[in-house]
Enzyme design. Structure first.
Site, PDB file in Angstrom:
ATOM      1  N   GLY A  32       0.833  -1.194   0.000  1.00 44.39           N
ATOM      2  CA  GLY A  32       0.000   0.000   0.000  1.00 44.39           C
ATOM      3  C   GLY A  32       0.869   1.246   0.000  1.00 44.39           C
ATOM      4  N   GLN A  34       2.904   9.872   1.830  1.00 46.18           N
ATOM      5  CA  GLN A  34       4.266   9.316   1.764  1.00 46.18           C
ATOM      6  C   GLN A  34       5.064   9.825   0.565  1.00 46.18           C
ATOM      7  OE1 GLN A  34       2.619   5.162   2.404  1.00 46.18           O
ATOM      8  NE2 GLN A  34       4.620   4.940   3.334  1.00 46.18           N
ATOM      9  N   CYS A  68       6.677  -0.434   7.185  1.00 43.80           N
ATOM     10  CA  CYS A  68       6.241   0.755   6.444  1.00 43.80           C
ATOM     11  C   CYS A  68       7.347   1.163   5.492  1.00 43.80           C
ATOM     12  CB  CYS A  68       5.934   1.888   7.414  1.00 43.80           C
ATOM     13  SG  CYS A  68       5.377   3.401   6.602  1.00 43.80           S
ATOM     14  N   LEU A  69       6.976   1.518   4.262  1.00 39.74           N
ATOM     15  CA  LEU A  69       7.973   1.937   3.278  1.00 39.74           C
ATOM     16  C   LEU A  69       8.677   3.225   3.724  1.00 39.74           C
ATOM     17  CD1 LEU A  69       6.013   1.215  -0.035  1.00 39.74           C
ATOM     18  CD2 LEU A  69       7.877  -0.137   0.981  1.00 39.74           C
ATOM     19  N   HIS A  83      -3.642   1.114   8.214  1.00 38.15           N
ATOM     20  CA  HIS A  83      -2.288   1.679   8.192  1.00 38.15           C
ATOM     21  C   HIS A  83      -2.241   2.903   7.254  1.00 38.15           C
ATOM     22  CE1 HIS A  83       2.277   1.040   7.928  1.00 38.15           C
ATOM     23  NE2 HIS A  83       2.048   1.815   6.890  1.00 38.15           N
ATOM     24  N   GLU A  84      -2.861   2.787   6.073  1.00 37.64           N
ATOM     25  CA  GLU A  84      -2.842   3.893   5.097  1.00 37.64           C
ATOM     26  C   GLU A  84      -3.706   5.066   5.557  1.00 37.64           C
ATOM     27  OE1 GLU A  84      -0.523   3.465   3.270  1.00 37.64           O
ATOM     28  OE2 GLU A  84      -0.396   1.293   3.045  1.00 37.64           O
ATOM     29  N   HIS A 140      -1.728   7.208   7.777  1.00 40.04           N
ATOM     30  CA  HIS A 140      -0.814   8.118   7.059  1.00 40.04           C
ATOM     31  C   HIS A 140      -1.535   9.410   6.667  1.00 40.04           C
ATOM     32  CE1 HIS A 140       2.955   5.995   6.620  1.00 40.04           C
ATOM     33  NE2 HIS A 140       2.403   4.915   6.096  1.00 40.04           N
TER      34      HIS A 140
END
Ligand code: GNR
Ligand code: NI
Length: 176
Positions: A46, A51, A92-93, A134-135, A138
């Site tokens: 995702g 981000q 997480c990226l 999670h997204e 963000h």
């Protein structure tokens, strides 16, 4: 194919709260395309617009094993979340190399616009439900490490700052 730069924790821009997308138009479709390319290239499941330093409510997801089930959520809202939760390992990226447990609802129902500007309802469980939560965090300026203890978070922060410094030193022209 455009690849975007993923902001890395503790970049303060990851704390910005995203604004609603005003129009589902060609610009937005192009952004979603670039976000998918960036997410697949980074082998993530995702990616939130936050981000890539775009502070609008847009998320791309593909939580399938086969990497062929792209999902775009525009102006998403979680309209229901199960009371039952589960502690699961997250990464997480924006926090590369760090994995730790986060408690999330087992299942969620989310309403969002698709790329045609149509409102859709999605029911999710398992990895997809975790990823959606999670997204959504963000978009609210929240990163999963914010759920960890201050001790763990400070260690992670220090590690990320050192990593960045080491990379910058490696990239700098050598003195001779
Ligand atoms: O690629 C990702 N994997 C992942 C694993 C467990 C819980 C959440 C995630 S999301 C993450 C990609 C990412 O950072 N999205 O914001
Ligand atoms: Ni993330």
């Amino acid at each position: 194919m455009t690849l975007l730069t993923i902001l890395r924790y503790p970049d303060p821009r990851l704390q910005q709260v995203a604004k609603p997308v005003a129009a589902v138009d060609a610009r937005l479709r192009q952004l979603a395309d670039a976000m998918f390319a960036t997410m697949y290239e980074a082998a993530g499941i995702g990616l939130a617009a936050t981000q890539v330093n775009v502070h609008e409510r847009l998320i791309v997801i593909d939580a399938s094993e086969t990497r062929d089930q792209p999902l775009v959520l525009i102006n998403p809202e979680i309209v229901w979340a199960s009371a039952e939760t589960r502690l699961g390992e997250e990464g997480c990226l924006s926090v590369p190399g760090i994995y730790d447990g986060v408690e999330r609802s087992l299942a969620v129902r989310v309403e969002a616009l698709d790329l045609d500007g149509k409102r859709q309802t999605h029911e999710a469980e398992g990895m997809l439900a975790v990823c959606i939560q999670h997204e959504m965090d963000h978009l609210m300026g929240k990163v999963f490490v914010d759920y960890l203890s201050p001790l763990k978070r400070n260690r992670i922060k220090a590690k990320m700052v050192k990593q960045k410094k080491d990379e910058e030193r490696d990239a700098a022209p050598r003195q001779r």
